[in-house]
Write a protein that holds these residues in place. Structure first.
Motif, PDB file in Angstrom:
ATOM      1  N   UNK A  95      13.567   6.319  -0.386  1.00 30.94           N
ATOM      2  CA  UNK A  95      14.474   5.426   0.337  1.00 30.94           C
ATOM      3  C   UNK A  95      14.201   5.474   1.832  1.00 30.94           C
ATOM      4  N   UNK A  96      13.899   6.664   2.357  1.00 27.95           N
ATOM      5  CA  UNK A  96      13.639   6.774   3.796  1.00 27.95           C
ATOM      6  C   UNK A  96      12.351   6.035   4.169  1.00 27.95           C
ATOM      7  N   UNK A  97      11.353   6.079   3.282  1.00 26.31           N
ATOM      8  CA  UNK A  97      10.065   5.455   3.580  1.00 26.31           C
ATOM      9  C   UNK A  97      10.123   3.945   3.386  1.00 26.31           C
ATOM     10  N   UNK A  98      10.713   3.489   2.281  1.00 25.66           N
ATOM     11  CA  UNK A  98      10.609   2.065   1.942  1.00 25.66           C
ATOM     12  C   UNK A  98      11.895   1.500   1.351  1.00 25.66           C
ATOM     13  N   UNK A  99      13.047   2.022   1.753  1.00 21.69           N
ATOM     14  CA  UNK A  99      14.321   1.466   1.303  1.00 21.69           C
ATOM     15  C   UNK A  99      14.527   1.569  -0.199  1.00 21.69           C
ATOM     16  N   UNK A 100      15.339   0.675  -0.737  1.00 22.55           N
ATOM     17  CA  UNK A 100      15.650   0.726  -2.173  1.00 22.55           C
ATOM     18  C   UNK A 100      14.415   0.593  -3.057  1.00 22.55           C
ATOM     19  N   UNK A 101      13.463  -0.323  -2.743  1.00 24.57           N
ATOM     20  CA  UNK A 101      12.252  -0.378  -3.585  1.00 24.57           C
ATOM     21  C   UNK A 101      11.518   0.959  -3.573  1.00 24.57           C
ATOM     22  N   UNK A 143       0.836  -1.198   0.000  1.00 23.64           N
ATOM     23  CA  UNK A 143       0.000   0.000   0.000  1.00 23.64           C
ATOM     24  C   UNK A 143       0.877   1.256   0.000  1.00 23.64           C
ATOM     25  N   UNK A 144       1.972   1.160   0.785  1.00 26.93           N
ATOM     26  CA  UNK A 144       2.866   2.309   0.894  1.00 26.93           C
ATOM     27  C   UNK A 144       3.539   2.629  -0.450  1.00 26.93           C
ATOM     28  N   UNK A 145       3.955   1.562  -1.171  1.00 19.10           N
ATOM     29  CA  UNK A 145       4.592   1.782  -2.471  1.00 19.10           C
ATOM     30  C   UNK A 145       3.596   2.405  -3.447  1.00 19.10           C
ATOM     31  N   UNK A 146       2.337   1.954  -3.375  1.00 21.63           N
ATOM     32  CA  UNK A 146       1.323   2.532  -4.262  1.00 21.63           C
ATOM     33  C   UNK A 146       1.088   4.001  -3.919  1.00 21.63           C
ATOM     34  N   UNK A 147       1.040   4.310  -2.604  1.00 23.74           N
ATOM     35  CA  UNK A 147       0.880   5.709  -2.194  1.00 23.74           C
ATOM     36  C   UNK A 147       2.040   6.558  -2.710  1.00 23.74           C
ATOM     37  N   UNK A 148       3.257   6.011  -2.569  1.00 22.42           N
ATOM     38  CA  UNK A 148       4.441   6.739  -3.054  1.00 22.42           C
ATOM     39  C   UNK A 148       4.316   7.001  -4.553  1.00 22.42           C
ATOM     40  N   UNK A 149       3.943   5.945  -5.310  1.00 18.13           N
ATOM     41  CA  UNK A 149       3.834   6.076  -6.766  1.00 18.13           C
ATOM     42  C   UNK A 149       2.793   7.138  -7.117  1.00 18.13           C
ATOM     43  N   UNK A 150       1.627   7.071  -6.440  1.00 20.83           N
ATOM     44  CA  UNK A 150       0.567   8.027  -6.744  1.00 20.83           C
ATOM     45  C   UNK A 150       0.986   9.452  -6.429  1.00 20.83           C
TER      46      UNK A 150
END
Lengths: 174, 205
Positions: free
Chosen positions: A68-74, A2-9
């Motif tokens: 990177x701070x939120x979710x590392x390398x991904x 969910x976090x990666x999707x939020x970041x992308x959006x």
């Protein structure tokens, strides 16, 4: 996930607002990353933005730091893709259409009209950044000094910015 | 002697291989310290590699600046596409962004480790102040290029008040003020006299 999707959006949306430069989107960048999602604090955002001014290449690669701070390398990878891909595809398409657009009378109107808005957005971004960064006499002096130096000389901007940092360290140690 | 600014019209180099193209953009992306990447791109693409002539560079720059997206990234995409089609655009943008993006990713881990140290905080606070000076210069330089008449300054002022003081979303300001400004600068028939008629006189307005 969910976090990666939020970041992308969030970063896909922010990238669409970078008309006239990355600074134009700074107020929205602050609103989303600090106030809405709490991914970074406002000082952290300012620090990354300022470090980004010292990094080579496009000046908004600091978005990778937030990812990177939120979710590392991904997180960094997702943010970069979201930030670069949508506007990149748009630019690619317009680049191929451009010669046809040459005869479109509104093309010049769009360029002339968006110019002042871009200037206004960059100025608004500078004001938002200044509210957070200029907190005392030292920081105001540094900002005015860097501004004057860059207006009056052709010096590489990285030099006075690093010098500001060194002044900050020296005054802290005294 | 003749003016030193006159650049001799050297013939263009043949388009580079995809690997050479990536390497060229990677080197420009890694060495363009301190912002102003466009100047580094011009030196690299036009003067050093001779992949583009100056006229094409200026044309691509006009497109980059009027579209959303970072100038340097847009330039890399457009120049890469001219040189080697879509794979060139992809590798150009990748090469341009990779060095800075890697460094800033590493910076996030470094700040995560040492960010609470008071010395690095003093350093970061001070460079943020310096960055305010830099961003203001960028705004002034952009204004010198983009603002022609009093109405343009009014659009600038409205945008600043909306975004920085009334906290209106950048999107609404961009679309709202942008639409009004584009309409203000709309094409006018009298602005385009028939080029085939040299006797055509504009009516005094």
């Amino acid at each position: 996930m969910k976090q990666l999707l939020d970041l992308a959006g969030a970063f896909g949306y922010i990238s669409l607002l970078t008309v006239g430069g990355g600074m134009a989107a700074f107020p929205e960048l602050k609103h989303l990353t600090v106030d809405t999602y709490h991914w970074v604090t406002f000082p952290e955002l300012m620090h990354y933005y300022s470090l980004g001014q010292l990094a080579p290449g496009p000046n908004m690669m600091m978005v990778a730091s937030i990812g990177a701070q939120v979710a590392g390398l991904p997180g960094a990878a997702v943010v970069l893709m979201a930030f670069i891909l949508p506007t990149g595809l748009f630019t690619f398409g317009i680049g191929r259409l451009w010669n046809h657009l040459d005869k479109w009378p509104w093309r010049a109107s769009v360029q002339r009209g968006l110019g002042p808005v871009a200037v206004g957005l960059v100025a608004a971004g500078a004001i938002v950044l200044a509210r957070g960064a200029l907190t005392n006499t030292l920081t105001i002096t540094l900002a005015v000094g860097v501004f004057a130096l860059l207006m009056l000389t052709k010096i590489n901007p990285a030099i006075p910015i690093v010098a500001s940092g060194l002044v900050g360290i020296v005054l802290y140690l005294i | 002697m003749s003016k030193p600014v006159a650049v001799p019209a050297l013939p263009l180099a043949p388009p580079p291989s995809l690997w050479r193209l990536f390497l060229g953009f990677f080197i420009m992306g890694a060495t363009s310290l301190g912002g102003g990447v466009i100047a580094y791109l011009r030196t690299g693409l036009v003067t050093h590699y001779r992949w583009l002539d100056d006229e094409t560079f200026v044309e691509l720059m006009a497109i980059s600046q009027s579209l959303p997206g970072l100038n340097a990234t847009n330039m890399s995409i457009l120049a890469g596409d001219r040189l080697r089609g879509w794979p060139g655009a992809l590798l150009g943008a990748l090469g341009m962004c990779l060095p800075g993006a890697s460094l800033m990713t590493a910076a996030a881990f470094a700040v995560g480790v040492g960010g609470d140290d008071p010395l690095s905080k003093a350093f970061l606070h001070a460079i943020a102040a310096g960055a305010v000076g830099l961003v203001t210069v960028v705004g002034v330089q952009l204004g010198a290029k983009m603002l022609y008449e009093i109405a343009d300054y009014v659009f600038v002022a409205i945008t600043i008040v909306l975004v920085a003081f009334l906290h209106v979303s950048v999107l609404y300001a961009l679309v709202g003020v942008g639409a009004v400004a584009i309409w203000w600068h709309r094409p006018r028939k009298t602005g385009l006299p028939d080029a085939k008629d040299p006797e055509h006189k504009e009516p005094a307005s």
